[in-house]
Design an enzyme around this catalytic site. Structure first.
Site, PDB file in Angstrom:
ATOM      1  N   HIS A 144     -22.974   0.239  13.358  1.00 59.52           N
ATOM      2  CA  HIS A 144     -23.631   0.294  12.048  1.00 59.52           C
ATOM      3  C   HIS A 144     -25.092  -0.136  12.170  1.00 59.52           C
ATOM      4  O   HIS A 144     -25.991   0.553  11.654  1.00 59.52           O
ATOM      5  CB  HIS A 144     -22.882  -0.632  11.088  1.00 59.52           C
ATOM      6  CG  HIS A 144     -23.548  -0.839   9.763  1.00 59.52           C
ATOM      7  ND1 HIS A 144     -23.143  -0.197   8.612  1.00 59.52           N
ATOM      8  CD2 HIS A 144     -24.588  -1.646   9.392  1.00 59.52           C
ATOM      9  CE1 HIS A 144     -23.903  -0.584   7.600  1.00 59.52           C
ATOM     10  NE2 HIS A 144     -24.791  -1.465   8.044  1.00 59.52           N
ATOM     11  N   GLU A 145     -25.341  -1.240  12.857  1.00 62.35           N
ATOM     12  CA  GLU A 145     -26.712  -1.731  13.002  1.00 62.35           C
ATOM     13  C   GLU A 145     -27.555  -0.799  13.869  1.00 62.35           C
ATOM     14  O   GLU A 145     -28.735  -0.556  13.570  1.00 62.35           O
ATOM     15  CB  GLU A 145     -26.715  -3.149  13.579  1.00 62.35           C
ATOM     16  CG  GLU A 145     -25.994  -4.183  12.738  1.00 62.35           C
ATOM     17  CD  GLU A 145     -26.515  -4.272  11.310  1.00 62.35           C
ATOM     18  OE1 GLU A 145     -27.692  -3.935  11.069  1.00 62.35           O
ATOM     19  OE2 GLU A 145     -25.737  -4.675  10.425  1.00 62.35           O
ATOM     20  N   HIS A 148     -28.776   1.972  11.751  1.00 59.90           N
ATOM     21  CA  HIS A 148     -29.993   1.657  10.985  1.00 59.90           C
ATOM     22  C   HIS A 148     -31.244   1.935  11.816  1.00 59.90           C
ATOM     23  O   HIS A 148     -32.216   2.521  11.335  1.00 59.90           O
ATOM     24  CB  HIS A 148     -29.995   0.177  10.575  1.00 59.90           C
ATOM     25  CG  HIS A 148     -29.204  -0.124   9.332  1.00 59.90           C
ATOM     26  ND1 HIS A 148     -29.365   0.589   8.158  1.00 59.90           N
ATOM     27  CD2 HIS A 148     -28.267  -1.073   9.081  1.00 59.90           C
ATOM     28  CE1 HIS A 148     -28.555   0.094   7.242  1.00 59.90           C
ATOM     29  NE2 HIS A 148     -27.877  -0.912   7.769  1.00 59.90           N
ATOM     30  N   GLU A 221     -27.050   2.136   3.588  1.00 62.07           N
ATOM     31  CA  GLU A 221     -25.824   1.486   4.053  1.00 62.07           C
ATOM     32  C   GLU A 221     -24.713   2.506   4.274  1.00 62.07           C
ATOM     33  O   GLU A 221     -23.961   2.414   5.244  1.00 62.07           O
ATOM     34  CB  GLU A 221     -25.384   0.412   3.063  1.00 62.07           C
ATOM     35  CG  GLU A 221     -26.278  -0.813   3.033  1.00 62.07           C
ATOM     36  CD  GLU A 221     -26.448  -1.456   4.384  1.00 62.07           C
ATOM     37  OE1 GLU A 221     -25.440  -1.606   5.120  1.00 62.07           O
ATOM     38  OE2 GLU A 221     -27.592  -1.793   4.732  1.00 62.07           O
TER      39      GLU A 221
END
EC number: 3.4.24.-
Length: 294
Positions: A144-145, A148, A221
């Site tokens: 997930h990070e 980003h 997100e």
């Protein structure tokens, strides 16, 4: 430390913006006849964008110090070796440069990514996340990070914030000048009424305009969740979000300036979620399940 970081950032912003305006040959936006709208717009754009980009360029440095992040330069045990190796594998799969990897002390399960470009970023996880999640769930959070970073979310958010700041400053000063003329009867609109009205206009317009920034933050997100699902697995991403939901409703212990960068932000119910940096975890889980049919 946070106060010093805040002061240092603002001093840097004023210095860089002042030098930029000087190089552009931009004079005062206040004249005897009223506001010079061209100079005012340039002034607002420079201060708005410089403020956002200085914060972006200093983001890694500030995050390390405000969060007490310990960078893993040389893994000292098997867990650190696994963490660095996992980030390296996911970064290569996502097509970005190897981020710095760090750990910060917090009982809450959280993680964040920051940095000014795809090849110069920082990914950090909390001790609480490492203790509470399985390795597959931690890997999904790392995905997930990394998502980003790969999506360029930090730069895009900076651009949006800079433009929003510029327009808030611009219209607040126009409102201040109008009120000073109409209410306080100053012909050039630059009396005490201008500064008072401008201050309150900036506060009100800033609150309204922040809904745009929060909206983008929520959208990113969902995209980062998809990145985590694609880089690791949908089941692992859903499981990690479900694990985070166990702490749902607890205020984040991250500094305010870092909450938007964490995988789980502070819960805010104001005005139907307009001021939430993250969507509710239930909606994020539902979005993944709808996308992947699970």
């Amino acid at each position: 430390m946070r106060i010093l970081l805040f002061l240092a950032t603002n001093i840097a912003i004023v210095a860089v913006a002042s030098i930029t305006l000087s190089l552009l040959g931009v004079g005062s936006y206040m004249t005897a006849q009223g506001l010079d709208y061209t100079n005012l717009m340039i002034f607002c754009l420079v201060f708005g964008m410089v403020g956002s980009f200085v914060s972006l360029f200093l983001s890694k440095w500030m995050a390390k110090r405000s969060m007490g992040v310990r960078i893993i330069d040389q893994p000292s045990n098997a867990d650190e070796q696994w963490l660095v190796g996992t980030v390296a594998k996911l970064a290569e799969k996502a097509g970005i440069g190897m981020p710095e990897v760090g750990v910060f002390a917090s009982p809450q399960a959280n993680a964040f990514a920051t940095g000014w470009n795809r090849n110069d970023s920082l990914v950090a996880v909390s001790t609480g996340l490492l203790n509470k999640m399985t390795r597959e769930e931690v890997e999904a959070v790392l995905g997930h990070e990394i998502g980003h970073v790969a999506n360029g979310d930090m730069v895009t958010l900076t651009l949006i914030q800079g433009v929003v700041n510029a327009f808030v400053m611009f219209f607040a000063r126009i409102i201040g000048s109008f009120i000073d003329r109409a209410v306080f009867k100053n012909e050039n609109g630059h009396g005490i009424g201008f500064y008072i009205a401008t201050f309150f206009a900036e506060v009100i317009l800033g609150i309204l305009a922040s809904t745009i920034v929060f909206w983008f933050s929520r959208r990113r997100e969902y995209r980062a969740d998809i990145a985590g699902a694609e880089l690791v697995s949908p089941a692992a991403m859903v499981s990690a979000l479900a694990r985070l939901r166990a702490e749902y409703g607890q205020p984040s212990d991250m500094p305010d300036e870092m909450v938007a960068f964490g995988i789980s932000g502070e819960l805010k119910n104001a005005l139907g979620g307009l001021f939430m940096s993250h969507p509710p975890l239930e909606k994020r889980i539902a979005a993944l399940q709808a996308r992947y049919g699970r």
